[in-house]
Structures are given as structure tokens and as C-alpha cells.
Design an enzyme around this catalytic site. Sequence first.
Site, PDB file in Angstrom:
ATOM      1  N   GLN A   1       5.626   6.151   6.134  1.00 27.78           N
ATOM      2  CA  GLN A   1       5.350   5.524   7.420  1.00 27.78           C
ATOM      3  C   GLN A   1       6.635   5.035   8.084  1.00 27.78           C
ATOM      4  O   GLN A   1       6.824   5.191   9.294  1.00 27.78           O
ATOM      5  CB  GLN A   1       4.377   4.353   7.233  1.00 27.78           C
ATOM      6  CG  GLN A   1       2.984   4.798   6.861  1.00 27.78           C
ATOM      7  CD  GLN A   1       2.025   3.641   6.705  1.00 27.78           C
ATOM      8  OE1 GLN A   1       0.957   3.615   7.294  1.00 27.78           O
ATOM      9  NE2 GLN A   1       2.391   2.662   5.907  1.00 27.78           N
TER      10      GLN A   1
ATOM     11  N   SER B   1       1.290  -3.989  -1.987  1.00 30.27           N
ATOM     12  CA  SER B   1       1.424  -4.822  -3.192  1.00 30.27           C
ATOM     13  C   SER B   1       1.919  -4.072  -4.430  1.00 30.27           C
ATOM     14  O   SER B   1       2.167  -4.693  -5.458  1.00 30.27           O
ATOM     15  CB  SER B   1       0.071  -5.465  -3.524  1.00 30.27           C
ATOM     16  OG  SER B   1      -0.915  -4.473  -3.774  1.00 30.27           O
ATOM     17  N   MET B   2       2.075  -2.754  -4.348  1.00 33.64           N
ATOM     18  CA  MET B   2       2.446  -1.997  -5.535  1.00 33.64           C
ATOM     19  C   MET B   2       3.799  -2.453  -6.085  1.00 33.64           C
ATOM     20  O   MET B   2       4.819  -2.395  -5.397  1.00 33.64           O
ATOM     21  CB  MET B   2       2.495  -0.503  -5.215  1.00 33.64           C
ATOM     22  CG  MET B   2       2.911   0.355  -6.400  1.00 33.64           C
ATOM     23  SD  MET B   2       2.986   2.101  -5.950  1.00 33.64           S
ATOM     24  CE  MET B   2       3.710   2.783  -7.428  1.00 33.64           C
TER      25      MET B   2
ATOM     26  N   LEU C   1       7.003   4.325   2.556  1.00 28.67           N
ATOM     27  CA  LEU C   1       8.257   4.974   2.934  1.00 28.67           C
ATOM     28  C   LEU C   1       8.008   6.120   3.912  1.00 28.67           C
ATOM     29  O   LEU C   1       8.811   6.363   4.821  1.00 28.67           O
ATOM     30  CB  LEU C   1       8.987   5.475   1.687  1.00 28.67           C
ATOM     31  CG  LEU C   1       9.643   4.380   0.835  1.00 28.67           C
ATOM     32  CD1 LEU C   1      10.183   4.957  -0.467  1.00 28.67           C
ATOM     33  CD2 LEU C   1      10.750   3.676   1.606  1.00 28.67           C
TER      34      LEU C   1
ATOM     35  N   MET D   1      -4.239  -6.794   5.556  1.00 29.82           N
ATOM     36  CA  MET D   1      -4.932  -6.551   6.823  1.00 29.82           C
ATOM     37  C   MET D   1      -5.276  -5.077   6.933  1.00 29.82           C
ATOM     38  O   MET D   1      -4.684  -4.247   6.234  1.00 29.82           O
ATOM     39  CB  MET D   1      -4.064  -6.999   8.004  1.00 29.82           C
ATOM     40  CG  MET D   1      -2.723  -6.302   8.130  1.00 29.82           C
ATOM     41  SD  MET D   1      -1.714  -6.853   9.568  1.00 29.82           S
ATOM     42  CE  MET D   1      -1.200  -8.494   9.048  1.00 29.82           C
TER      43      MET D   1
ATOM     44  N   ASP E   1      -0.844  11.106  -9.015  1.00 27.30           N
ATOM     45  CA  ASP E   1       0.114  10.364  -9.833  1.00 27.30           C
ATOM     46  C   ASP E   1       0.361  11.118 -11.128  1.00 27.30           C
ATOM     47  O   ASP E   1      -0.500  11.873 -11.601  1.00 27.30           O
ATOM     48  CB  ASP E   1      -0.415   8.965 -10.171  1.00 27.30           C
ATOM     49  CG  ASP E   1      -0.424   8.032  -8.982  1.00 27.30           C
ATOM     50  OD1 ASP E   1       0.664   7.613  -8.553  1.00 27.30           O
ATOM     51  OD2 ASP E   1      -1.521   7.728  -8.471  1.00 27.30           O
TER      52      ASP E   1
END
Length: 371
Positions: free
Chosen positions: A297, A217-218, A295, A260, A143
Amino acid sequence: MKFLVISAHDYRSYRKAGIHFVTVELAKLGTTRFFSCQYSLLSQLKSDPRASLATLANKKTVHENVECYLWKTWIHPFNVRKSYLRPIEEFLFRRYLKKPNQVLVDWIAEADVIFFESGIAPIFFDLVTQSNPQARTIYVASDDLATINVAAYVKATFDRVAPQMTALCLKSRYMSDGMPKSSNQYVIPHGFDFSVAEHADPSPYPGGGVHAVSIGSMLFDPEFFVIASKRFPEVVFHIIGSGTGTQPGYGENVRVYDEMPHRFTLPYIKHASFGIAPYRSANLPRYLADTSLKLMQYDFFKLPAVCPNSIVGDYASRFGYEPGNGESIAAAIDAALAAPRTSSRMPLHWSQVVERMLNPAQFEDARLPAA
């Protein structure tokens, strides 16, 4: 070869990041150690994902052929955020460095190659140059430091030591904007686990219908689904692991799932009609276009993707919108529904990523494009 990875992640964590996959490949090449830092009693107040490993803190263990150590202190240095508190921040960091963990000291002395993941890890660079100046030093830019809001002390240290490192490995060419000027920068894209294709069947969806999926969740934006579910009642929206639960305003065509295991999400992606990356900010870092795992994936499974305009990048299979703008969201979804299922590019295997990190100058495609 002996490798050492220094990170604020832990190799044994349930949630995996890119540095975990890098470590898996390093372990195939030689003795590999993973040192996890910046963990203390304060971490328990911030829902640190390493909390489940608390009983293993300050103990050497071996996990999947990797020696692991989670350094826990009473307090760890952190970003004080307020400029007038910077003397306290500097004191905390200098105190942290004054008495480095002995396991870290030993592992540095024995390593041939040391990987520093973006975040706090570069503060230990001076320790490396003092005790093992022959070691190769590789910075893994997971990052941009400004994006993850590191402490001023960390940013100043990185700016000073970055040009001295063997290689700075950037996940995207856009990351160079936040780097100090140096000639040791290389672009080495995020790797991909191609084995996911083996776990993506059967379809979890009932026969027929149009299904859209969101993973993770980002910077999750629930307002996207408030708007989209009403505009497209014929589409069933599947939200997995957003961390927010069902929200007021969601239509009856929204399905919300708890987080999950990664492999269980794969059938939801492969068999969807389109994927969604519902980041809530319009001012996302440009490099997210190249580093967003969800993205990647979607693209691997040839899934058209809907995402904010700022991270469409040069991917033909993505369709952008402005967060909060109903018309642009509708236009993006219409475009995704009409798009063919194609992949924009083929990602690298993680073994190829590590090969480039260890010898970046040997790969023409790792050279930073000219400005």
C-alpha cells in the site's frame, strides 16, 4: 465452473486476507464455495477472528454471492509443539479426518477446481483424490508453513501431496526455499485492490508538518517509536491498529489509534510523508518483502517506506534498519524523508492473480526463476 476454497479463514470475516480477494474474483467466474475449518471451542481461547461468526457455525449461508460454511467441532487438531506429544497430535488430526464434515464432502465432489490455502487445508487433499480425482487442485501459498508454525502432521502431509497438486502458487520466489522439490511451482504475486485510490482523500492531517504512519499489528515493535519519536520530535507518528495502545517511552508526537476499517486508513497512508513497517524481528522471512500488504500500500501511494533490512528486497522506495538499533533507525528515517515519491513496481489486479492461478503455465512471468 464450480470452485471450492478451503481455508482457516472465513469469507464473512471483518478482517480480510488475500484469499478473500481471490474468492471475490472466483465468484465472478462461477459457483463459488468457501469452507472454513479448524474452528472449535478451543478457538475461543485464542481470540480467533472468526469468533464473531460463532452463531453461523455449522450452517450454510450465502455472503456476497459465495456459499459459506464454518465447520465447528468440540475440539480441532493443533500443533502440540512438543515432540514427545506428537502421537497426540497425530491422533487429533486422524480423528478430524476420519469423520469429515458432510458439507465439505459434498462440495468437494461437486467442484471443478479446489483451492487449498496454506495452513491446515492440504490435509484434505487425500479426500479430494478419493472422491473427485478429476478436480484441479491449486495450493495458495499465503505463508510459508514453517513461518506460521503449522503442526508437524500438516507439514508432513503437505510435503507428500504437494507434487501431486495441479499447481503450487507462491506469492514470492523466496517461498520456494520452503517447498518440497516439484515442477508444479509458479510465482504469482499478491494482488492489489486499485479501488483504494477512490477512498484516500481528503487528508486527515492538519496543514503542514511531517507525518509518518504505521498500519497493523503483525509483529508490531513499540520500541521503534520509543526511539524514533525522541530522535525526530518534528515528525508526528500515527500508529493505527497496533493492538498495543500507548506505550511508556512514546514521545508527545506519537498518536495511537484503535483498529479501524481498512478504507479509513487509506487517507492516512496517501497523505503521510513516509510509511513504517515496524516489524520487531530482524529474522523475518524474505518473502515478506513481496507479500507485506502495508508495504504494498505504501508503494502504491508512492510513499517512501521504513522497514527492517531483511525485507527491503529490491524495492528502491524502501529504507532498511536493524530493529532496536537507534542509529540505523535514524538513518532510515532520514533517507525516507529525503527520498522522492515513486513506486517501485505496479502490482497485479486480483483478477489477473486469479487468471494466473487457474492457468499458470500460460504466463511466462509466473515461471519460477532459475536458481
